[in-house]
Design a protein around this motif. Structure first.
Motif, mmCIF file in Angstrom:
data_model
loop_
_atom_site.group_PDB
_atom_site.id
_atom_site.type_symbol
_atom_site.label_atom_id
_atom_site.label_comp_id
_atom_site.label_asym_id
_atom_site.label_seq_id
_atom_site.Cartn_x
_atom_site.Cartn_y
_atom_site.Cartn_z
ATOM 1 N N ALA A 97 81.647 81.273 -8.872
ATOM 2 C CA ALA A 97 83.020 81.569 -8.463
ATOM 3 C C ALA A 97 83.862 80.302 -8.373
ATOM 4 C CB ALA A 97 83.014 82.278 -7.111
ATOM 5 N N GLY A 98 83.226 79.143 -8.511
ATOM 6 C CA GLY A 98 83.944 77.874 -8.496
ATOM 7 C C GLY A 98 84.406 77.413 -7.133
ATOM 8 N N ILE A 99 83.740 77.889 -6.069
ATOM 9 C CA ILE A 99 84.201 77.546 -4.720
ATOM 10 C C ILE A 99 83.076 77.013 -3.835
ATOM 11 C CG2 ILE A 99 86.146 79.154 -4.732
ATOM 12 C CD1 ILE A 99 84.397 81.143 -3.188
ATOM 13 N N ALA A 100 81.934 76.674 -4.409
ATOM 14 C CA ALA A 100 80.762 76.288 -3.613
ATOM 15 C C ALA A 100 81.035 75.109 -2.684
ATOM 16 C CB ALA A 100 79.584 75.971 -4.534
ATOM 17 N N GLU A 101 81.643 74.062 -3.206
ATOM 18 C CA GLU A 101 81.861 72.867 -2.398
ATOM 19 C C GLU A 101 82.772 73.148 -1.209
ATOM 20 O OE1 GLU A 101 83.444 68.229 -2.907
ATOM 21 O OE2 GLU A 101 83.191 69.515 -4.685
#
Length: 291
Positions: A171-175
């Motif tokens: 989803a491109g939001i892990a960090e």
């Protein structure tokens, strides 16, 4: 949930599981339970079944019905699938194995330890919040917003924490999300309790978690787009081992689990039945076919 049992009593759920809503599979022809013919014909026979621990909530009540129908006695072990699979690739034996991750079933087939396998069910992932959703969570992107209290168990046994991490990466939001995780847990079930008690605003879990007795009716659920799901942990298969002591009994048991009647137990506990419309689509999409 991870494959780790986390010291919870797996048998407490049985009444809740059997009280679930009626099982409806649109577009699926009614499948005859294999044991309807020749009821009790396996009286006195023993069947050893191993499965990953995540299936236990569905397996145990299904086994009760199968024993009543067939007359057979099932000895059941639910534990970490990778450990069981490793044992079976060595010198350990069982009659039937229901494992997680398609590659494990294929490995057992290729090493001539398993005679065949069938698609059993699939898991899916959702967001859960406390009742009333006090954090105002609307979708997965909200987990990355500053101030949102996210619960996670990244150190739980695979695929528990690992699957959630992969989902967030897709989803491109892990960090950004990890900055909102104040107290990383080591067990999915214990960490979900933080959401139930309002200590956290949201958590990524498998849908089946919400059907467990200790969490049923205590959480709000929000869908996650399937495109973010990590493929590997989605699949559960059931197969007859080469070491099966009674091949006819093992075949009959597998036929029961993948019948409409047997699949109802998995639907009630939050899985996607392999014979449902969605399940058949996943069989094709993920290539859940015997080698």
């Amino acid at each position: 949930m991870s494959e780790k049992i986390c010291d919870h009593n797996r048998r407490a759920f049985i009444g809740t599981a059997l009280a679930g809503s009626a099982f409806a599979l649109a577009g699926v022809a009614t499948a005859r339970a294999a044991t309807d013919v020749g009821r009790g014909r396996f009286g006195g026979e023993q069947l050893q079944v191993w499965s990953c621990g995540g299936l236990a909530e569905a397996m145990i009540p299904a086994h009760q019905l199968y024993e009543e129908r067939s007359g057979a006695k099932i000895t059941y072990t639910g534990a970490f699938a990778a450990a069981l699979g490793k044992s079976l690739q060595g010198s350990a034996t069982t009659d039937v194995f229901a494992g997680r991750v398609l590659s494990l079933a294929k490995a057992l087939r290729e090493s001539d330890k398993m005679d065949y396998f069938k698609p059993l069910c699939f898991t899916s992932y959702i967001l859960v919040t406390p009742k009333g959703n006090p954090g105002g969570i609307a979708g997965i992107e909200d987990l990355a917003k500053p101030g949102v209290r996210v619960a996670m168990a990244p150190d739980s046994s695979p695929p528990g924490g690992q699957a959630a991490t992969v989902l967030l990466e897709k989803a491109g939001i892990a960090e950004a999300v990890m900055k909102n995780v104040a107290n990383p847990g080591t067990c999915v079930q214990r960490t979900v309790s933080e959401v139930v008690t309002g200590k956290a605003d949201v958590m990524i879990v498998e849908k089946r978690i919400t059907r467990m007795a200790e969490f049923s009716g205590k959480l709000e659920s929000i869908e996650i787009p399937a495109k973010f799901f990590p493929p590997a942990p989605l699949t559960f298969t059931v197969g007859v081992m080469k070491s099966a002591r009674n091949r006819s009994l093992a075949d009959d048991y597998v036929a029961f689990l993948i019948s409409l009647e047997g699949q109802a137990y998995f639907e009630r506990m939050g899985f996607i039945p392999a014979i449902s419309k969605e399940g058949r689509q996943l069989v094709e999409k993920l290539g859940v076919k015997d080698v």
